[in-house]
Design a protein around this motif. Structure first.
Motif, PDB file in Angstrom:
ATOM      1  N   THR A 111      69.264  47.577  20.813  1.00  0.00           N
ATOM      2  CA  THR A 111      68.838  47.800  22.194  1.00  0.00           C
ATOM      3  C   THR A 111      68.935  46.546  23.043  1.00  0.00           C
ATOM      4  OG1 THR A 111      67.338  49.517  21.403  1.00  0.00           O
ATOM      5  CG2 THR A 111      66.951  48.670  23.620  1.00  0.00           C
ATOM      6  N   GLY A 112      68.587  45.404  22.498  1.00  0.00           N
ATOM      7  CA  GLY A 112      68.590  44.171  23.282  1.00  0.00           C
ATOM      8  C   GLY A 112      69.926  43.486  23.378  1.00  0.00           C
ATOM      9  N   MET A 113      70.954  44.028  22.759  1.00  0.00           N
ATOM     10  CA  MET A 113      72.262  43.389  22.733  1.00  0.00           C
ATOM     11  C   MET A 113      73.190  44.118  23.699  1.00  0.00           C
ATOM     12  SD  MET A 113      74.742  42.628  19.444  1.00  0.00           S
ATOM     13  CE  MET A 113      73.420  41.751  18.599  1.00  0.00           C
ATOM     14  N   VAL A 114      73.259  43.623  24.930  1.00  0.00           N
ATOM     15  CA  VAL A 114      74.083  44.268  25.951  1.00  0.00           C
ATOM     16  C   VAL A 114      75.547  43.948  25.686  1.00  0.00           C
ATOM     17  CG1 VAL A 114      74.567  44.415  28.415  1.00  0.00           C
ATOM     18  CG2 VAL A 114      72.218  44.122  27.617  1.00  0.00           C
ATOM     19  N   PRO A 115      76.422  44.957  25.614  1.00  0.00           N
ATOM     20  CA  PRO A 115      77.845  44.693  25.354  1.00  0.00           C
ATOM     21  C   PRO A 115      78.445  43.763  26.407  1.00  0.00           C
ATOM     22  CG  PRO A 115      77.357  47.027  25.073  1.00  0.00           C
ATOM     23  CD  PRO A 115      76.137  46.403  25.667  1.00  0.00           C
ATOM     24  N   ARG A 116      79.310  42.875  25.957  1.00  0.00           N
ATOM     25  CA  ARG A 116      79.920  41.877  26.830  1.00  0.00           C
ATOM     26  C   ARG A 116      80.917  42.491  27.807  1.00  0.00           C
ATOM     27  NH1 ARG A 116      81.373  38.994  23.060  1.00  0.00           N
ATOM     28  NH2 ARG A 116      83.444  39.826  22.716  1.00  0.00           N
ATOM     29  N   ASP A 117      81.724  43.438  27.336  1.00  0.00           N
ATOM     30  CA  ASP A 117      82.799  43.966  28.173  1.00  0.00           C
ATOM     31  C   ASP A 117      82.249  44.928  29.224  1.00  0.00           C
ATOM     32  OD1 ASP A 117      84.631  42.554  26.678  1.00  0.00           O
ATOM     33  OD2 ASP A 117      85.100  44.251  25.361  1.00  0.00           O
ATOM     34  N   PRO A 118      82.608  44.729  30.501  1.00  0.00           N
ATOM     35  CA  PRO A 118      82.128  45.642  31.551  1.00  0.00           C
ATOM     36  C   PRO A 118      82.555  47.089  31.311  1.00  0.00           C
ATOM     37  CG  PRO A 118      83.123  43.678  32.523  1.00  0.00           C
ATOM     38  CD  PRO A 118      83.417  43.631  31.053  1.00  0.00           C
ATOM     39  N   GLU A 119      83.735  47.286  30.717  1.00  0.00           N
ATOM     40  CA  GLU A 119      84.207  48.641  30.454  1.00  0.00           C
ATOM     41  C   GLU A 119      83.216  49.407  29.583  1.00  0.00           C
ATOM     42  OE1 GLU A 119      87.938  46.167  31.087  1.00  0.00           O
ATOM     43  OE2 GLU A 119      85.976  45.903  30.169  1.00  0.00           O
ATOM     44  N   VAL A 120      82.607  48.698  28.630  1.00  0.00           N
ATOM     45  CA  VAL A 120      81.625  49.325  27.740  1.00  0.00           C
ATOM     46  C   VAL A 120      80.260  49.370  28.403  1.00  0.00           C
ATOM     47  CG1 VAL A 120      80.484  49.160  25.489  1.00  0.00           C
ATOM     48  CG2 VAL A 120      82.909  48.527  25.724  1.00  0.00           C
ATOM     49  N   ARG A 121      79.823  48.215  28.911  1.00  0.00           N
ATOM     50  CA  ARG A 121      78.473  48.080  29.462  1.00  0.00           C
ATOM     51  C   ARG A 121      78.213  49.024  30.638  1.00  0.00           C
ATOM     52  NH1 ARG A 121      78.964  43.161  30.624  1.00  0.00           N
ATOM     53  NH2 ARG A 121      79.184  43.252  32.896  1.00  0.00           N
ATOM     54  N   HIS A 150      80.326  51.715  31.680  1.00  0.00           N
ATOM     55  CA  HIS A 150      80.967  53.029  31.728  1.00  0.00           C
ATOM     56  C   HIS A 150      80.743  53.898  30.493  1.00  0.00           C
ATOM     57  CE1 HIS A 150      83.094  52.212  35.491  1.00  0.00           C
ATOM     58  NE2 HIS A 150      83.273  50.995  35.036  1.00  0.00           N
ATOM     59  N   ASP A 151      80.554  53.314  29.313  1.00  0.00           N
ATOM     60  CA  ASP A 151      80.273  54.157  28.152  1.00  0.00           C
ATOM     61  C   ASP A 151      78.830  54.648  28.229  1.00  0.00           C
ATOM     62  OD1 ASP A 151      82.638  54.405  26.679  1.00  0.00           O
ATOM     63  OD2 ASP A 151      82.377  52.429  25.767  1.00  0.00           O
ATOM     64  N   PRO A 152      78.557  55.906  27.877  1.00  0.00           N
ATOM     65  CA  PRO A 152      77.190  56.435  27.979  1.00  0.00           C
ATOM     66  C   PRO A 152      76.238  55.720  27.022  1.00  0.00           C
ATOM     67  CG  PRO A 152      78.650  58.004  26.889  1.00  0.00           C
ATOM     68  CD  PRO A 152      79.521  56.917  27.419  1.00  0.00           C
ATOM     69  N   ALA A 153      75.038  55.405  27.518  1.00  0.00           N
ATOM     70  CA  ALA A 153      74.049  54.688  26.710  1.00  0.00           C
ATOM     71  C   ALA A 153      73.713  55.455  25.439  1.00  0.00           C
ATOM     72  CB  ALA A 153      72.793  54.431  27.533  1.00  0.00           C
ATOM     73  N   LEU A 154      73.701  56.787  25.518  1.00  0.00           N
ATOM     74  CA  LEU A 154      73.375  57.609  24.357  1.00  0.00           C
ATOM     75  C   LEU A 154      74.344  57.387  23.207  1.00  0.00           C
ATOM     76  CD1 LEU A 154      71.404  59.867  23.394  1.00  0.00           C
ATOM     77  CD2 LEU A 154      73.095  61.525  24.201  1.00  0.00           C
ATOM     78  N   ALA A 155      75.591  56.994  23.533  1.00  0.00           N
ATOM     79  CA  ALA A 155      76.603  56.766  22.508  1.00  0.00           C
ATOM     80  C   ALA A 155      76.644  55.319  22.037  1.00  0.00           C
ATOM     81  CB  ALA A 155      77.975  57.159  23.046  1.00  0.00           C
ATOM     82  N   GLY A 166      68.616  51.772  18.796  1.00  0.00           N
ATOM     83  CA  GLY A 166      67.288  51.250  18.506  1.00  0.00           C
ATOM     84  C   GLY A 166      67.267  49.746  18.366  1.00  0.00           C
ATOM     85  N   GLU A 167      66.099  49.209  18.011  1.00  0.00           N
ATOM     86  CA  GLU A 167      65.892  47.760  18.008  1.00  0.00           C
ATOM     87  C   GLU A 167      66.901  47.021  17.138  1.00  0.00           C
ATOM     88  OE1 GLU A 167      62.311  44.513  17.173  1.00  0.00           O
ATOM     89  OE2 GLU A 167      61.888  46.663  17.210  1.00  0.00           O
ATOM     90  N   ASP A 168      67.194  47.547  15.947  1.00  0.00           N
ATOM     91  CA  ASP A 168      68.160  46.888  15.066  1.00  0.00           C
ATOM     92  C   ASP A 168      69.503  47.609  15.046  1.00  0.00           C
ATOM     93  OD1 ASP A 168      67.535  49.176  13.656  1.00  0.00           O
ATOM     94  OD2 ASP A 168      67.008  48.153  11.792  1.00  0.00           O
ATOM     95  N   GLY A 169      69.641  48.655  15.856  1.00  0.00           N
ATOM     96  CA  GLY A 169      70.897  49.393  15.928  1.00  0.00           C
ATOM     97  C   GLY A 169      71.069  50.452  14.867  1.00  0.00           C
TER      98      GLY A 169
END
Length: 285
Positions: A199-209, A211-216, A220-223
């Protein structure tokens, strides 16, 4: 008049300045998108300095601007290539990645090794349907069930099932945690690319951060919240000797092997992708 070669040079420069990782490739694909030509023909027309029409020029400028804003290429073209498939994708569904093709291969190999004439496979959290449709099209004797929780993603799954045209895959909308009780003990292969970003690790690439749905994405905290649920569901679904294939992040292999061992799985093993990064873990029921 603008020629294909000139348009490619301008588009590549704009995309490179915007930080797009593969500007030349994306420029060729965008020219192909607005002209209706495949990439090889685009290259050939660049060599001969073929002209673009005014409408094609206008469409290309708009498409390049969208890509320069870091909108995913696949959202602009509406398509994503995956193994032998051309899939429809767009807002609301996770865009399948090249590294997932190797995950599909592990599942295909496991399914082909099943001695039954008509084995059953399940893709939990199918999204676009990339994994399920790879199994169904490459192992046509199998019966494949794709499970998806998100109604927005399921729209794309249904569209891709219809477009690929295989009749041995069906979509079930629901949560992977309690999916398919009617198949308990009857499944030969379970595959999944679950959300695994902490949850706390925001993806670096804008395409992912952006545009990809958060649900996918987020697990959770450790992924690993969805992996924990997936382990229990797959253990319930699979027959003895059945195979589980899970995609995950490059630093999660050890934790997932430990999790699966604690849940009673046999022979957990982690496999690298083509870049040498840990990408999938398999285990046996």
């Amino acid at each position: 008049m603008t020629t294909v070669d000139a348009a490619l040079r301008v588009a590549s420069t704009v995309l490179a300045d915007a930080g797009v990782p593969s500007p030349e490739v994306d420029a060729e694909l965008l020219v192909g998108h607005v002209t209706g030509l495949d990439r090889g023909v685009v290259r050939a027309r660049a060599v001969t300095s073929a002209a673009l029409t005014a409408d094609e020029q206008e469409a290309l400028v708009a498409a390049v601007a969208r890509r320069a804003s870091r909108e995913p290429l696949q959202h602009i073209t509406g398509r994503a290539s995956f193994r032998r498939l051309e899939l429809f994708v767009g807002p609301g569904v996770f865009v399948p990645r090249p590294e997932t093709e190797g995950v599909a291969q592990l599942a295909v190999d496991a399914l082909r090794a099943v001695p039954e004439a008509s084995p059953v496979a399940v893709d939990l959290g199918t999204g676009s349907g990339a994994l399920a449709l790879s199994l169904a099209s490459e192992v046509p004797t199998a019966s494949v069930v794709a499970v998806e929780l998100s109604p927005e993603a399921a729209v794309w799954t249904r569209r891709n099932i219809a477009a690929v045209g295989v009749d041995n895959v069906r979509l079930v909308e629901g949560d992977l945690a309690d999916a398919l009780p009617e198949l308990d003990g009857l499944v030969s292969v379970v595959v999944s690319n679950p959300p695994y970003v902490p949850t706390g690790m925001v993806p670096r690439d804008p395409e992912v951060r952006l545009h990809d749905p958060a649900l996918a994405l987020y697990g959770g905290e450790d992924g690993l919240d969805l992996v924990r649920a997936l382990s229990l569901t797959a253990k319930r679904l699979l027959r003895p000797g059945g195979a589980l294939v899970i995609e995950h992040g490059e630093r999660q292999g050890g934790a997932i092997r430990d999790l699966l061992t604690a849940d009673g799985w046999r022979s957990p093993a982690t496999h690298p992708d083509l870049a040498g990064r840990d990408r999938a873990t398999t285990a046996v029921r």
